[in-house]
Design an enzyme around this catalytic site. Structure first.
Site, PDB file in Angstrom:
ATOM      1  N   GLY A  69      -2.468   2.771   4.316  1.00 43.37           N
ATOM      2  CA  GLY A  69      -3.467   3.064   3.303  1.00 43.37           C
ATOM      3  C   GLY A  69      -3.121   4.190   2.358  1.00 43.37           C
TER       4      GLY A  69
ATOM      5  N   ASP B  96     -15.273   9.908   2.558  1.00 40.42           N
ATOM      6  CA  ASP B  96     -14.513   8.908   1.815  1.00 40.42           C
ATOM      7  C   ASP B  96     -15.158   7.533   2.025  1.00 40.42           C
ATOM      8  OD1 ASP B  96     -12.148   6.956   1.377  1.00 40.42           O
ATOM      9  OD2 ASP B  96     -11.221   8.871   0.884  1.00 40.42           O
TER      10      ASP B  96
ATOM     11  N   TYR C 172     -10.158   6.629  -7.043  1.00 40.44           N
ATOM     12  CA  TYR C 172      -9.212   5.814  -7.812  1.00 40.44           C
ATOM     13  C   TYR C 172      -9.658   5.576  -9.257  1.00 40.44           C
ATOM     14  CZ  TYR C 172      -7.813   5.642  -3.075  1.00 40.44           C
ATOM     15  OH  TYR C 172      -7.460   6.056  -1.809  1.00 40.44           O
TER      16      TYR C 172
ATOM     17  N   ASP D 161       0.813  -1.219   0.000  1.00 40.03           N
ATOM     18  CA  ASP D 161       0.000   0.000   0.000  1.00 40.03           C
ATOM     19  C   ASP D 161       0.845   1.268   0.000  1.00 40.03           C
ATOM     20  OD1 ASP D 161      -2.393  -1.293  -0.088  1.00 40.03           O
ATOM     21  OD2 ASP D 161      -3.005  -0.828   1.966  1.00 40.03           O
TER      22      ASP D 161
ATOM     23  N   ASP E  10     -14.426   8.173  -3.785  1.00 42.06           N
ATOM     24  CA  ASP E  10     -14.408   6.734  -4.064  1.00 42.06           C
ATOM     25  C   ASP E  10     -15.694   6.011  -3.688  1.00 42.06           C
ATOM     26  OD1 ASP E  10     -13.837   7.273  -1.424  1.00 42.06           O
ATOM     27  OD2 ASP E  10     -12.042   6.032  -1.315  1.00 42.06           O
TER      28      ASP E  10
ATOM     29  N   HIS F 209     -13.689   4.927   2.628  1.00 35.74           N
ATOM     30  CA  HIS F 209     -12.910   4.238   3.654  1.00 35.74           C
ATOM     31  C   HIS F 209     -12.933   5.064   4.945  1.00 35.74           C
ATOM     32  CE1 HIS F 209     -11.391   2.992  -0.296  1.00 35.74           C
ATOM     33  NE2 HIS F 209     -11.125   1.828   0.270  1.00 35.74           N
TER      34      HIS F 209
ATOM     35  N   HIS G  87      -5.484   8.265   6.661  1.00 34.61           N
ATOM     36  CA  HIS G  87      -5.133   6.975   7.281  1.00 34.61           C
ATOM     37  C   HIS G  87      -3.800   7.001   8.034  1.00 34.61           C
ATOM     38  CE1 HIS G  87      -8.512   5.025   5.469  1.00 34.61           C
ATOM     39  NE2 HIS G  87      -8.069   5.151   4.232  1.00 34.61           N
TER      40      HIS G  87
END
Length: 388
Positions: A142, A170, A303, A92, A259, A172, A134
């Site tokens: 991340g 986000d 992404y 990552d 995302d 995530h 992150h």
């Protein structure tokens, strides 16, 4: 509202680059900049160059040994076993030459945004190179080395002593920011993200509410995979409004990962451009209602860097400048410039085409489950104020 806003940007943001095939690609920041310029929505006078964050500023959140490890990595001098300890050299977050300098520039851009707003130079500032939520105190994670959002909030608390609401949309969970202020009653965090049952980082459960004096100032709404626009926006609107009224912040910091879109390859949500039109509109409204307009917006995940991120992030800037979201056709100049670089056909309109993804058969079930999760997240507020 006659808003004055700053767009923090430098071509050097592209130096935060892990490798050619890595999903995190800061070309998306440049393509958003170019899209805004082609649309006539961004003037040179509105662009503010980032500065580089100092070591002392990085230490507002990060451990000194971690910073030293990042610096050593930048120069190819960190031992492999030490890299693993600090989350560096992983799939990552691979090591690249100059990573300390590149990451420090992204942090400095967010600090530029903070000072611009809190020194009264303007109401809003946008740093799309930031939003690396992150990063932990002593560990990269991340795709994130230094956590610019957390550093900025710590910087606000130290230098301006005001209450901060951090809102993270986000896909995530905004884990690094949440844990940095988990015991702080002057920082409230709201994260709306895909459930960690299926997705990195696996945290962000509804019962993560803070500890000690910070209990009751952390809110998480983990939504189900394949959530669509209507459910996402219902949750976002109700949670944001309720928490603003409850916390009464002095400034809003938003992390605007793009995302949650159905095209994104790293999540399982089914959003469209509709959510990226409304997300900044509500933030803008509430910033003026509660915070005299003080609003800092950051980038984040995203992404599908060709079809989604530039369109989504450009909407933030247009809304910041008191304009309605873009609609109609994208500038031909921008399409011509980027189509040769893209591996997929670029859209030619700001909106998505109808029915571009397959219908979700569990829509009703997903919506009901998300409503239950929202109610659990907000129950703390309702109990405190005896609201029905």
């Amino acid at each position: 509202m006659n808003c004055k806003s700053a767009f923090i940007y430098a071509e050097d943001y592209k130096s935060y680059h892990f490798r050619t095939d890595h999903p995190f690609n800061q070309l998306r920041v440049q393509s958003t900049y170019d899209l805004l310029k082609s649309s006539g929505a961004l003037s040179d006078t509105q662009v503010l160059s980032p500065r580089t964050a100092t070591i002392e500023e990085l230490k507002l959140v990060h451990d000194e040994r971690f910073i030293e490890a990042v610096i050593a990595s930048s120069n190819g001098q960190l031992k492999e076993q030490d890299a693993a300890e600090f989350g560096l050299g992983t799939e990552d977050t691979p090591i690249f030459s100059g990573m300390h300098e590149a990451a420090s520039l992204l942090v400095g851009g967010t600090l530029q945004a903070v000072d611009y707003v809190l020194e009264g130079k303007g109401q809003h500032a946008l740093n799309l190179g930031g939003g690396l939520h992150h990063g932990f105190k002593r560990k990269a994670s991340g795709f994130c080395i230094y956590n610019d959002a957390a550093i900025a909030i710590a910087y606000i608390r130290k230098h301006y002593n005001v209450k901060v609401l951090y809102v993270d949309t986000d896909a995530h969970h905004g884990d690094g920011v949440q844990w940095s202020f988990y015991d702080d009653p002057n920082v409230c965090t709201l994260s709306i993200h895909e459930t960690g049952r299926y997705l990195f980082p696996g945290t962000g459960n509804v019962n993560e509410r803070g500890i000690k004096e910070g209990y009751g100032y952390s809110f998480n709404i983990p939504i189900d995979a394949f959530t669509e626009d209507e459910s996402f926006l219902q949750i976002y609107e109700k949670a944001f409004r309720e928490i603003m009224d409850y916390f009464q912040p002095d400034i809003i910091v938003t992390q605007n990962g793009a995302d949650a879109h159905a095209y994104d390859p790293l999540s399982h949500l089914c959003g469209t451009m509709k959510i990226y039109e409304y997300i900044p509109m509500l933030a803008h409204e509430l910033a003026h209602t509660y915070c005299d307009g003080k609003w800092i917006a950051l980038g984040g995940g995203g992404y599908d860097i060709w079809r989604v991120v530039p369109r989504a992030w450009a909407q933030i800037w247009n809304v910041m400048n008191d304009q309605k979201p873009f609609s109609g056709s994208l500038p031909k100049e921008w399409i011509d410039k980027y189509q040769s670089k893209s591996l997929v056909p670029l859209p030619d309109t700001w909106h998505d085409q109808p029915n571009f993804y397959k219908p979700i058969p569990r829509k009703k079930e997903i919506t009901e489950k998300n409503e239950q999760t929202l109610n659990k997240a907000l129950q703390f507020i309702w109990n405190r104020y005896n609201k029905p």
